[in-house]
Design an enzyme around this catalytic site. Structure first.
Site: not given
Length: 178
Positions: A7, A66, A138
């Site tokens: 992430d 992502e 996260d």
């Protein structure tokens, strides 16, 4: 197969490593890399070195990142894009293929709803990886990205096996006719 989910973030870059055996998923590790200060080059270097160490330590065989969403602050979006560049570069340097997923695709895969909130995502990650504790929100997102990629890899493997079976069946039928 070990899968790392990433992430990306300039201040906090979450990562999570899972292991996939057939349809079973197991949590291996997760964490958050932090960078601070005003020197962008040094912050990116910190993220690069930290993520490289994670990949060396946990030896994933696949990676997923992502995709960046665009927000109203162009400068923040650009900085996030630079951190995302590190998140793509490090696994590629390790020879890993990198999957990329939109945030809504990750949520839809893990929760079943593309607009799920963080609490719902974390709940489903805990459900799919029993006993997991998160280093941060996260790292929970990174584990969700890894789960999403693992499911996509499983689907691709099943599709490939089905196509191979169909091809083999077709060749067998042709030989019988001849």
């Amino acid at each position: 197969m070990r899968v790392i989910g990433i992430d990306p973030g300039l201040r906090n870059l979450g990562w999570g490593v899972i292991e996939m055996e057939g349809s079973r998923l197991r949590h291996l590790a997760n964490g958050t890399l932090h960078s601070a200060g005003t020197d962008l080059a040094k912050r990116l270097l910190e993220l690069h070195q930290g993520l490289t160490a994670v990949i060396v330590q946990h030896a994933p065989e696949a990676a997923a990142v992502e995709q960046t969403f665009v927000n109203k602050d162009a400068v923040a979006t650009l900085k996030l894009g630079q951190a995302r560049g590190i998140a793509l570069l490090v696994p590629a340097q390790a020879g890993l293929e990198v999957g990329e997923y939109a945030p809504n695709a990750v949520k839809k895969t893990v929760v079943g709803v593309g607009h799920a909130d963080k609490v719902q995502v974390q709940h489903m990650v805990r459900h799919q990886l029993p006993g997991v504790t998160f280093d941060s929100a996260d790292s929970a997102d990174a584990l969700a990205i890894a789960i999403c990629h693992a499911f996509h890899l499983q689907s691709a493997a099943r599709l490939g096996a089905a196509q191979l079976s169909r091809t083999a069946l077709s060749h067998t039928q042709k030989r019988r006719r001849a």
